[in-house]
Every structure is written in C-alpha cells, then in structure tokens.
Design a protein around this motif. Structure first.
Motif, PDB file in Angstrom:
ATOM      1  N   GLU A 105     -14.432 -41.235 -28.949  1.00 29.62           N
ATOM      2  CA  GLU A 105     -15.344 -41.734 -29.604  1.00 29.62           C
ATOM      3  C   GLU A 105     -16.469 -42.784 -28.878  1.00 29.62           C
ATOM      4  O   GLU A 105     -17.430 -42.933 -29.301  1.00 29.62           O
ATOM      5  N   PRO A 109     -23.308 -39.135 -28.199  1.00 26.26           N
ATOM      6  CA  PRO A 109     -22.996 -38.490 -29.566  1.00 26.26           C
ATOM      7  C   PRO A 109     -23.421 -36.990 -29.571  1.00 26.26           C
ATOM      8  O   PRO A 109     -22.694 -35.965 -30.122  1.00 26.26           O
ATOM      9  N   TYR A 113     -21.616 -33.558 -31.264  1.00 22.17           N
ATOM     10  CA  TYR A 113     -22.402 -32.750 -32.054  1.00 22.17           C
ATOM     11  C   TYR A 113     -22.305 -31.340 -32.055  1.00 22.17           C
ATOM     12  O   TYR A 113     -22.633 -30.649 -33.191  1.00 22.17           O
TER      13      TYR A 113
END
Ligand code: PLP
Length: 375
Positions: A105, A109, A113
């Motif tokens: 996490e 990002p 994706y």
C-alpha cells in the motif's frame, strides 16, 4: 569532494534552497548544454541525425544506466515513463494459472494501477502498520504458487524507507513468481547491484535522483528472463527487423529492447545521459554517504526543534527523503516557497529530500522557517 563546486553546477541554488529532488532533480548546466547539443544536431542534420548520432545516443543511455545499477547493456530497455515500462512487463505475464500480483500500500499508485485494469489479475495489497515501511515477512506470507509477480518499491515515495529487494526477490522466487522493483526513488542515490539482488525487473527513470528530467524511464530485465517475457504491447522499436519496415514481420529483440515501443523523445534521452554522467562522475557510493549525512542532519535539527518525522529513524533504512507530518502541508509548501525554500508534500506530510548538492544550511533554513511558522 568539493560539494560547493557541484552546487554551482545547479543554478537553481542562486535563488532558492531546493530540497525537492524526490519530485524532480535540479537542472544542471550540463543537462542544459546537452539539450542545446540535441537541438543543434536537429537543426543541422534533420532526420539524418537518427543514423549518424541519435541511435548511438539511445545505446549510450542504455549503457550508462546499466553502469549505475550493475547490469549489462543488453538488459536495458528505454521507455517514456515508469507507467509504460511497467505496462509492457505486466502485459507479458500469464494470469491464467497465476492471477495474483503482490503489491504494497506504500508503492506509488501507478504501480498498482497496472493490475487494477487487468480483469484476469488479482491484486493483493500488503498493508503497512506504521505508514513508513512494510515488513518483508508480509510479502513472504502473501506470495504463493498462484502468484505471478511480487511488485514493490526499492524506496517508498512517502517515507523514504528502503526495502530489502534481495529478500523480497527471494520470497518471489521461492514460489516461482517474478520480482519486479520500482526503483524510481532509489536509482542514483542508493548503491544498487541488480545481479547480486537477483531481481528480475527493475524500473527507474531520469526525473529524480538521476538528474535527467522528464520523459524518460529505463527498465532492467535479467538476461535469463528475457526470452520468456513476450510483451503484448509493442511497437516497431521492439522489432529486431525494425528497419525492414515490413508489417508482416515481427520478431522480438533477444535483448531488453524487446520492451521498447515507439520513437524516443531524444531531448529527454540527452538530458538523462547528461544527468547520469554527473551521478557516475561523483559515484553512487559517495552520493549515498553525502545524502545520508544531510538526511541525518535534517532529522537531528527537526528533532531538536521538537518536530516529528514520519520516516525511518535508522539512517541505514532511510534514503534521502524526510517526511514531516502536519495538518496542512500544502499551505506550508506555499509559505516556504515564498521564502525561497522549495519542498513538496504527500498526504498529511511535508516532504524534504536533501541531495548531494544541498548543505546543512539548507536544512537549517527549512527547520527555522517551519519553527517560526509554528509547524
Ligand atoms: C516511486 C515512483 N514510481 C513512479 C512514479 C511515476 O512514474 P511515471 O510518471 O514515470 O509513470 C513516481 C513519481 O513520479 C514515483 O515516485
């Protein structure tokens, strides 16, 4: 090492205290000169420059990047961004028997994706308990024989924490999965030996610690993995018969060029090579020592001023990124910019990233400004 001379190489320091390399490395005189050289060649030779010069420059960049990470040149391919470089690897995996992709996490990002949009892939996003790091055991526990790849960062962009990529690679290989590393926040500032780490794919780019600006990313693929990886997105640069211009005939290069797609942004190629030349001239080991010293100095000053940090305390676990938690970091970034101190923020944290060209005085100015602002 005369660090003051290096500071003179980066004109931004005439006007500011630039502490934001993890968003964008400062522009050097050399990179500017390389841009001018590219434009001169374009002006003078037009398309002829492709054959006389530019194809050679692409090769030169592959070679320079290989040198920084301890790879061989034929293990390096060029891409316009980390996202594209990741996409082409993601397109080469078979998710039928192995649908799982292990991520964390704390990764940037764009990493996750790639698999968010693949119907046949299943993302397993390993959590962080402190928002700073992820224990290597978490990857070991998550990876199983239905895992196609373990994909994570060498250095986390919101904490500066360094991950043990050799250990994570082992966890991937134990279950027959690929180990893919996003090293954008590591390459240039952190000594890396891709062969020793065993990692299968490592992706980085010019923007940050390689001082090479926008529009260019680089991908390492371990030699003995190359042939089995057949990207399902491609272009004429990925074809070994590129200059036959035959729409019927496509064969992947045997080397990492098989991951390349279309025409390169040559201004970016020139900029990146010139940036990497600075890194190679100083030496990554020396850069790491200097950056660690400056990082420690900043952490000490923040601690003395009673401020918290949200980065690893242990200098060996922390790359050149120091995160300072606060309520409204966006407004702090603006206030500091008005004072000529350039930093950034992510989520609820101010992000400062001293590099070799910074000084303890830059750190002091940042901490003084934060203190008088009441951060
Ligand atoms: C760790 C990391 N990976 C990837 C990216 C973005 O990659 P790109 O914009 O080249 O796709 C960033 C930030 O710019 C980053 O910090």
């Amino acid at each position: 090492m005369d660090w003051t001379a290096w500071r003179d190489e980066f004109p931004i320091f005439r006007r500011t205290r630039y502490l934001n390399t993890c968003s964008l490395g400062a522009l050097s005189r050399r990179v500017r000169a390389a841009q001018t050289r590219f434009l001169d060649e374009w002006e003078q030779h037009g398309a002829t420059a492709w054959y006389s010069t530019w194809m050679g420059e692409l090769d030169g960049l592959r070679g320079r990047f290989a040198q920084v990470i301890g790879a061989d040149k034929d293990e390096i391919g060029l891409a316009p961004s980390v996202s594209v470089a990741l996409s082409s690897v993601a397109s080469a995996l078979d998710y039928a028997a192995r649908p799982k992709v292990i991520l964390s996490e704390l990764d940037f990002p764009t990493v996750s994706y790639q698999w968010a949009v693949k119907a046949d892939a299943q993302r397993v996003i390993v959590p962080s308990t402190d928002g700073i790091s992820v224990p290597p055991e978490a990857y070991e526990a998550a990876a199983d024989d239905r895992t196609a790849a373990v994909v994570t960062s060498h250095v986390f962009f919101t904490s500066g924490a360094i991950q043990d990529i050799a250990r994570i690679t082992k966890a991937a290989h134990r279950v027959g999965a690929l180990a893919i590393v996003d090293a954008y926040q590591a390459t240039g500032q952190l000594p890396t030996d891709v062969h020793a780490s065993g990692v299968d794919v490592l992706i980085s780019g010019g923007l940050k610690w390689l001082l090479g600006g926008t529009g260019i990313a680089l991908k390492y693929v371990r030699k003995d993995r190359l042939r089995e990886l057949r990207p399902a997105i491609t272009g004429w640069f990925g074809n070994r018969f590129q200059f036959d211009f035959d729409p019927r005939r496509f064969e992947y290069w045997d080397d990492a060029r098989r991951f390349e797609l279309g025409t390169t942004a040559n201004a970016a190629v020139y900029a990146c090579s010139a940036g990497i030349d600075i890194v190679l001239e100083i030496g990554v080991e020396r850069i790491r020592a200097r950056t660690m010293e400056l990082g420690n100095d900043l952490v000490d000053r923040l601690t003395d001023a009673g401020m918290e940090i949200r980065s690893p305390r242990d200098p060996k676990s922390r790359a050149g990124i120091v995160m300072i938690p606060m309520k409204d970091p966006a407004s702090a970034v603006h206030t500091l910019a008005d004072l000529g101190i350039l930093v950034d923020y992510r989520h609820d944290r101010l992000r400062a990233s001293p590099y070799f060209y910074n000084t303890p005085e830059d750190n002091a100015a940042l901490v003084d400004a934060l203190r008088s602002r009441g951060a």
